[in-house]
Write a protein that holds these residues in place. Structure first.
Motif, short mmCIF file in Angstrom:
data_model
loop_
_atom_site.label_atom_id
_atom_site.label_comp_id
_atom_site.label_asym_id
_atom_site.label_seq_id
_atom_site.Cartn_x
_atom_site.Cartn_y
_atom_site.Cartn_z
N GLN A 93 0.84 -1.21 0.00
CA GLN A 93 0.00 0.00 0.00
C GLN A 93 0.86 1.24 0.00
OE1 GLN A 93 -3.06 0.74 -0.22
NE2 GLN A 93 -4.39 -0.92 0.47
N VAL A 94 0.43 2.25 -0.74
CA VAL A 94 1.10 3.55 -0.79
C VAL A 94 0.08 4.62 -0.45
CG1 VAL A 94 2.31 5.21 -2.24
CG2 VAL A 94 2.76 2.75 -2.51
N GLN A 95 0.39 5.46 0.50
CA GLN A 95 -0.48 6.59 0.84
C GLN A 95 0.13 7.87 0.29
OE1 GLN A 95 0.64 4.41 3.56
NE2 GLN A 95 -1.08 3.15 2.87
N LEU A 96 -0.72 8.72 -0.27
CA LEU A 96 -0.25 9.95 -0.92
C LEU A 96 -0.99 11.16 -0.34
CD1 LEU A 96 -0.47 8.62 -4.58
CD2 LEU A 96 1.57 8.72 -3.15
N VAL A 97 -0.24 12.22 -0.03
CA VAL A 97 -0.83 13.45 0.50
C VAL A 97 -0.25 14.64 -0.26
CG1 VAL A 97 -1.17 14.91 2.51
CG2 VAL A 97 -1.13 12.42 2.79
N LEU B 123 3.63 28.03 -8.92
CA LEU B 123 3.32 27.27 -7.71
C LEU B 123 4.11 25.97 -7.77
CD1 LEU B 123 -0.56 27.37 -7.16
CD2 LEU B 123 1.18 28.33 -5.63
N ARG B 124 4.42 25.44 -6.60
CA ARG B 124 5.02 24.11 -6.55
C ARG B 124 4.16 23.21 -5.68
NH1 ARG B 124 10.86 21.84 -4.38
NH2 ARG B 124 9.87 22.16 -2.35
N LEU B 125 3.67 22.14 -6.28
CA LEU B 125 2.92 21.15 -5.54
C LEU B 125 3.86 20.06 -5.05
CD1 LEU B 125 -0.20 20.66 -7.86
CD2 LEU B 125 0.21 22.38 -6.10
N SER B 126 3.53 19.53 -3.89
CA SER B 126 4.28 18.41 -3.33
C SER B 126 3.33 17.26 -3.07
CB SER B 126 4.96 18.81 -2.02
OG SER B 126 5.88 19.86 -2.21
N CYS B 127 3.87 16.06 -3.12
CA CYS B 127 3.09 14.87 -2.81
C CYS B 127 3.97 13.97 -1.95
CB CYS B 127 2.67 14.15 -4.08
SG CYS B 127 1.87 12.55 -3.79
N ALA B 128 3.60 13.86 -0.68
CA ALA B 128 4.35 13.02 0.25
C ALA B 128 3.81 11.61 0.18
CB ALA B 128 4.22 13.57 1.66
N ALA B 129 4.69 10.68 -0.09
CA ALA B 129 4.30 9.28 -0.21
C ALA B 129 4.80 8.49 0.98
CB ALA B 129 4.88 8.69 -1.50
N SER B 130 4.00 7.56 1.42
CA SER B 130 4.40 6.66 2.50
C SER B 130 3.95 5.26 2.16
CB SER B 130 3.81 7.12 3.84
OG SER B 130 2.40 7.14 3.78
N ARG C 78 11.24 14.20 -8.40
CA ARG C 78 10.99 13.41 -7.20
C ARG C 78 12.29 13.32 -6.39
NH1 ARG C 78 8.84 7.77 -9.05
NH2 ARG C 78 8.93 7.31 -6.81
N ASP C 79 12.11 13.22 -5.09
CA ASP C 79 13.22 13.01 -4.18
C ASP C 79 12.91 11.71 -3.44
OD1 ASP C 79 15.03 12.95 -2.08
OD2 ASP C 79 14.99 15.12 -1.79
N ASN C 80 13.50 10.63 -3.88
CA ASN C 80 13.18 9.33 -3.29
C ASN C 80 13.66 9.22 -1.84
OD1 ASN C 80 11.82 8.40 -5.52
ND2 ASN C 80 13.58 7.33 -6.37
N ALA C 81 14.69 9.98 -1.49
CA ALA C 81 15.15 9.96 -0.10
C ALA C 81 14.10 10.55 0.83
CB ALA C 81 16.46 10.73 0.02
N LYS C 82 13.31 11.48 0.30
CA LYS C 82 12.24 12.10 1.09
C LYS C 82 10.87 11.53 0.74
CE LYS C 82 14.63 16.54 1.59
NZ LYS C 82 14.56 18.00 1.34
N ASN C 83 10.85 10.57 -0.18
CA ASN C 83 9.57 9.99 -0.62
C ASN C 83 8.59 11.08 -1.04
OD1 ASN C 83 10.31 7.31 -0.27
ND2 ASN C 83 9.68 7.30 1.87
N THR C 84 9.06 12.03 -1.81
CA THR C 84 8.23 13.17 -2.20
C THR C 84 8.30 13.41 -3.69
OG1 THR C 84 8.57 14.20 -0.03
CG2 THR C 84 7.74 15.61 -1.80
N GLY D 121 -3.92 10.46 -4.23
CA GLY D 121 -4.05 11.39 -3.13
C GLY D 121 -5.44 11.99 -3.10
N GLN D 122 -5.65 12.91 -2.15
CA GLN D 122 -6.97 13.50 -1.97
C GLN D 122 -7.19 14.72 -2.85
OE1 GLN D 122 -4.42 14.17 -0.11
NE2 GLN D 122 -4.48 16.40 0.20
N GLY D 123 -6.13 15.23 -3.45
CA GLY D 123 -6.24 16.37 -4.35
C GLY D 123 -5.97 17.69 -3.66
N THR D 124 -5.48 18.65 -4.43
CA THR D 124 -5.25 20.01 -3.93
C THR D 124 -5.71 21.00 -5.00
OG1 THR D 124 -3.60 21.50 -2.94
CG2 THR D 124 -2.84 20.11 -4.75
N GLN D 125 -6.41 22.04 -4.57
CA GLN D 125 -6.98 23.00 -5.51
C GLN D 125 -5.93 24.02 -5.95
OE1 GLN D 125 -10.33 23.35 -6.74
NE2 GLN D 125 -9.35 24.88 -8.05
N VAL D 126 -5.86 24.23 -7.24
CA VAL D 126 -5.04 25.30 -7.82
C VAL D 126 -5.98 26.23 -8.57
CG1 VAL D 126 -3.29 25.87 -9.53
CG2 VAL D 126 -2.97 23.90 -8.01
#
Length: 121
Positions: free
Chosen positions: A1-5, A18-25, A72-78, A112-117
């Motif tokens: 499972q992968v969770q995305l925010v 703008l810069r969007l980020s997506c944190a993965a776990s 992507r920064d795999n060390a930060k999972n982002t 992920g849940q989405g972010t409004q731009v």
């Protein structure tokens, strides 16, 4: 499972950035291909771009090519989406996706849940 925010959405004037980020776990979050989609009200999700798990290959929709950059920064999972020279037609909800490849949303497993731009003219 992968969770995305996702984070980083907001209101910006046309021509701005703008810069969007997506944190993965999750156990395999650094080894999955990832992408960005956007959705207009009442429309299907539209491909924006994608990046291989290694970061070595990217793909973009023609509408954003030259303006948006995925990294992507795999060390930060982002996962990131740098959006420059924004236009009012970029106004949408932006979604992070993982576990797939290609331009069709059904190819991706995790969302992920989405972010409004919102881009004002």
């Amino acid at each position: 499972q992968v969770q995305l925010v996702e984070s980083g959405g907001g209101l910006v004037q046309a021509g701005g950035s703008l810069r969007l980020s997506c944190a993965a776990s999750g156990r395999t979050s650094s080894s999955v291909n990832m992408g960005w989609f956007r959705q207009y009200p009442g429309k299907e999700r539209e491909f924006v771009g994608a990046i291989r798990w290694s970061g070595g290959s990217t793909s973009y929709a023609n509408s954003v090519k030259g303006r948006f950059t995925i990294s992507r920064d795999n060390a930060k999972n982002t996962l990131y989406l740098q959006m420059n020279n924004l236009k009012p037609e970029d106004t949408a909800v932006y979604y992070c996706a993982a576990g797939g490849w290609g331009t069709m949303s059904y190819n991706y497993v995790y969302w992920g849940q989405g972010t409004q731009v919102t881009v004002s003219s």
